[in-house]
Motif scaffolding. Structure first.
Motif, short mmCIF file in Angstrom:
data_model
loop_
_atom_site.label_atom_id
_atom_site.label_comp_id
_atom_site.label_asym_id
_atom_site.label_seq_id
_atom_site.Cartn_x
_atom_site.Cartn_y
_atom_site.Cartn_z
N GLU A 95 0.83 -1.21 0.00
CA GLU A 95 0.00 0.00 0.00
C GLU A 95 0.86 1.26 0.00
O GLU A 95 0.65 2.18 -0.80
N PRO A 126 -3.72 -3.73 7.92
CA PRO A 126 -3.66 -3.52 6.48
C PRO A 126 -4.20 -4.74 5.74
O PRO A 126 -3.91 -5.87 6.10
N LEU A 162 -0.19 -1.94 -4.46
CA LEU A 162 -1.35 -2.78 -4.18
C LEU A 162 -2.42 -2.70 -5.27
O LEU A 162 -2.84 -3.71 -5.83
#
Length: 211
Positions: A66, A112, A71
């Motif tokens: 991310e 996450p 991602l």
């Protein structure tokens, strides 16, 4: 980077942010397959036909993906049909549902998240921490040629358990009654580490999806 004599074989990208990525590269080289590492967003401009998500720390990998802006582009490619193999932590990155631990029936909350492209639910560290690691054998169904199904070694290290599968998910292997390998279209997810054993069956089946 390329194995000697790789010829016209597909090029496989290995996520190399953290975890056991080098071991996968050894297997690919053994099979004569070209591979390249993904370490930063700029690496996504490289040409590759498939992706391996290695074992390691899934929360760390998800955060790095991310933070590095990798991602969303990789998720789009997976959803677009690019073959992907997720082992251990890689399976968690692919799972839509993640149970954190004992007594938790919810997904990962504030942790996450990964790609969430496969309709499965997994439980992190379901077999215990490092001291709970073990090795066994189990039948592995070859998704392209079932007649080649046979027992393969399975090494579990802080492994997740696949607790539920959604519609369209094919169970490829079980161990001690638990689901430990699945396929969903172009995606394969495993609880165990095939790269830690000499048997190359799992990688060969994955490569058959690429070819």
């Amino acid at each position: 980077m390329c194995a000697t004599g790789c010829g016209e074989s597909p090029r496989v990208a290995v996520l190399a942010l953290q975890g056991a990525f080098a071991e996968h590269e050894v297997v690919l080289a053994k099979l004569g397959v070209r591979w390249t590492e993904l370490r930063e967003a700029g690496d996504l401009r490289k040409e590759f036909d498939a992706l391996i998500l290695p074992g390691g720390e899934s929360t760390v990998q998800a955060k790095l993906l991310e933070d590095l802006g990798m991602l969303a582009p990789l998720k789009a490619r997976i959803e677009g049909g690019m073959p992907v193999l997720g082992t251990c932590a890689g399976a968690i990155l692919l799972a839509e549902g993640i149970d954190e631990g004992k007594g938790s029936g919810s997904c990962s909350g504030g942790s996450p998240r990964g790609f969430a492209t496969m309709p499965i639910r997994v439980r992190r560290n379901a077999y215990g921490r490092q001291l709970g690691s073990f090795r066994t054998e189990g039948l592995f169904a070859c998704c392209k040629n079932p007649s080649k199904s046979g027992k393969i070694p399975m090494t579990f290290v802080r492994a997740p358990r696949i607790e539920a599968v959604g519609e369209g998910v094919e169970v490829l292997a079980r161990a001690h009654g638990d689901i430990v390998a699945v396929r969903y279209g172009n995606q394969m997810a495993l609880s165990f580490h095939p790269e830690l054993d000499d048997d190359t069956s799992v990688h060969e089946v994955f490569l058959s999806l690429v070819r």
